[in-house]
Enzyme design. Sequence first.
Site, short mmCIF file in Angstrom:
data_model
loop_
_atom_site.label_atom_id
_atom_site.label_comp_id
_atom_site.label_asym_id
_atom_site.label_seq_id
_atom_site.Cartn_x
_atom_site.Cartn_y
_atom_site.Cartn_z
N CYS A 81 -3.27 50.44 -8.32
CA CYS A 81 -4.70 50.22 -8.03
C CYS A 81 -4.89 50.32 -6.51
O CYS A 81 -4.53 49.40 -5.77
CB CYS A 81 -5.14 48.86 -8.55
N CYS A 171 -11.61 50.37 -10.09
CA CYS A 171 -10.69 49.24 -9.93
C CYS A 171 -10.01 49.02 -11.27
O CYS A 171 -10.68 48.82 -12.30
CB CYS A 171 -11.43 47.98 -9.50
N GLN A 279 -13.94 31.67 -18.35
CA GLN A 279 -12.60 32.20 -18.05
C GLN A 279 -12.70 33.70 -17.82
O GLN A 279 -13.33 34.41 -18.60
CB GLN A 279 -11.64 31.91 -19.21
N TYR A 308 -14.70 18.52 -17.57
CA TYR A 308 -14.79 19.85 -16.91
C TYR A 308 -15.01 20.92 -17.99
O TYR A 308 -14.28 21.90 -18.07
CB TYR A 308 -13.53 20.17 -16.12
N GLU A 329 -19.57 17.88 -17.58
CA GLU A 329 -19.51 19.03 -16.67
C GLU A 329 -20.57 18.83 -15.59
O GLU A 329 -21.66 18.34 -15.85
CB GLU A 329 -19.78 20.31 -17.50
N ASP A 377 -9.65 20.22 -17.50
CA ASP A 377 -9.54 21.61 -17.03
C ASP A 377 -10.25 21.71 -15.68
O ASP A 377 -11.29 22.37 -15.55
CB ASP A 377 -10.19 22.55 -18.08
N CYS A 404 -5.13 25.50 -13.33
CA CYS A 404 -5.04 26.82 -12.71
C CYS A 404 -4.31 26.70 -11.37
O CYS A 404 -4.36 27.61 -10.55
CB CYS A 404 -6.42 27.44 -12.54
C1 LIG Z 1 -11.72 25.71 -14.51
S1 LIG Z 1 -13.37 25.48 -14.99
C2 LIG Z 1 -13.16 25.13 -16.71
C3 LIG Z 1 -14.37 25.28 -17.59
C4 LIG Z 1 -14.10 25.29 -19.10
N1 LIG Z 1 -13.19 24.27 -19.50
C5 LIG Z 1 -13.62 26.66 -19.55
O1 LIG Z 1 -12.50 26.79 -20.05
O2 LIG Z 1 -14.42 27.61 -19.45
C6 LIG Z 1 -13.78 23.99 -14.23
C7 LIG Z 1 -15.16 23.46 -14.52
O3 LIG Z 1 -15.31 22.19 -13.87
C8 LIG Z 1 -16.61 22.08 -13.34
N2 LIG Z 1 -16.52 21.05 -12.29
C9 LIG Z 1 -16.15 21.20 -10.98
N3 LIG Z 1 -16.12 20.01 -10.37
C10 LIG Z 1 -16.47 19.07 -11.28
C11 LIG Z 1 -16.61 17.66 -11.26
N4 LIG Z 1 -16.39 16.96 -10.15
N5 LIG Z 1 -16.97 17.02 -12.38
C12 LIG Z 1 -17.21 17.71 -13.52
N6 LIG Z 1 -17.09 19.06 -13.63
C13 LIG Z 1 -16.73 19.73 -12.52
C14 LIG Z 1 -16.94 23.48 -12.89
O4 LIG Z 1 -18.33 23.65 -12.80
C15 LIG Z 1 -16.30 24.32 -14.01
O5 LIG Z 1 -17.20 24.54 -15.04
#
Ligand SMILES: C[S@@+](CC[C@H](N)C(=O)[O-])C[C@H]1O[C@@H](n2cnc3c(N)ncnc32)[C@H](O)[C@@H]1O
Length: 447
Positions: A81, A171, A279, A308, A329, A377, A404
Amino acid sequence: MEAGGKTATRPRRGEQLEVEIDSLAFGGRGVARVGGYVVFVSGGLPGDLVKAEITKPKRRFAEARAVELLRPGADRVANRCLHEGEPCPGAPWQGLAYEQQLIHKRDQVDEALRRIGGLDGFELEEIEPALEQWRYRNKLEYSFGAREDGETVLGFHASGRWDLVVGVEDCLLASERGNAARNEVREWAREESVAPYDRPAGTGVLCNLVVREGRRGGQIQTRLVTTPKRFPKPPVDLHTVVDDGSGGSEGPTGVLGEEWLREQLCGLDFEMSHNAFFQTNTEMAERLYAVAAEYAGLSGGERVFDLYCGIGTIGLTMAGRAGEVWGLEIVPEAIADAERNAERNGIGNAHFMAGSARTGVRPLLEQAGKPDVVLLDPPRSGLSQKIVRRVLECEAKRIVYVSCNPTTLAPNAAQLVEAGYTLRRVRPVDMFPQTPHIECVALLEKA
Ligand SMILES: C[S@@+](CC[C@H](N)C(=O)[O-])C[C@H]1O[C@@H](n2cnc3c(N)ncnc32)[C@H](O)[C@@H]1O
């Protein structure tokens, strides 16, 4: 400074050194040692002999970038790429054979948990390889820029250069449909002579283009980010206005085409707002959620907290195997999406609350009662100490932590272990081939 010898003096910024890369650091850069001095080289892969230019000299280590590959390492494969002849900045590990990428990722999870977390006794399972090594991303953000001849380009910032955009034609992280959508917007900008935003001069209009794809239904959603100046109607779905082009890509957003992105996951239909997290690898998200469900070990009656939760995906895909699911969330639009997603899929045992994990867990406990299983998460930064304490107050039998970033999972897991949980199993899942990003799922159980 002499290569391989004793450290004479700290290298100067801009100095070029010939170094051999011996390993990969967290975050993906190559590690070279000059005497006892460590140089982190972006663009360097294990076994490579490179000419590295020092970008940040510090007392005990320096940051550098590879400017010439003098002799490739044995596991090097050809870069596929390329944009204007330069390796894609979104695929910094593409020169490493895929099997080696998987080995490094699993080793880095192990190293983080043992070295940073001081943990042992857990089962580190085999990494789940990606289903697709290329064209797997369902979201990419591009920047507008101008070539020396004045032609508008739409692509990625050159590595470490906020002032230089390398144009992208195809890409290999994006689908053909996604590439075509980006190129159409670039052609419109050229034909209509709408200028890219010029950061130093503070002139121009076009900042970014976000292209998202509903992989299962073939939907493409484009969001153009611009300064407030007027210009002809663009061929995009959403138009976000930012005060100036250097302040990110969120702002008031108008709808010109499709407002919602639709996707199917684990047999359910989802819709999401443009600012809700989803994701970025749809196919591997299903694999990730399958691991989380396996670790959650639900038998039908459990109360599950999905902290989350984004648009509710993990909790909703488990709701059929649980008594009830409660999602928390911070982004209110994502919570509205989650509620609609529950309704759309006829799921009556899932409830959602907008709020931060820091302040939202106690109200959730009051409303729902104590959970049997907590799903976590979080973003890359992991859980703060205070949030770990809130999670402990849940007194769940099982915690399934989707991470992650193993370097923040490790201290969080150590804190949970110190408070009485046992880290049982960890499985890395490769969501991001050709990059150093590592996703994994960890299972902690109360003794
Ligand atoms: C890695 S993503 C995971 C989302 C979901 N579990 C998924 O698999 O699509 C992390 C999520 O945490 C939220 N987030 C970030 N900081 C946060 C907080 N302090 N309290 C609650 N949620 C939060 C973000 O907006 C995001 O949607």
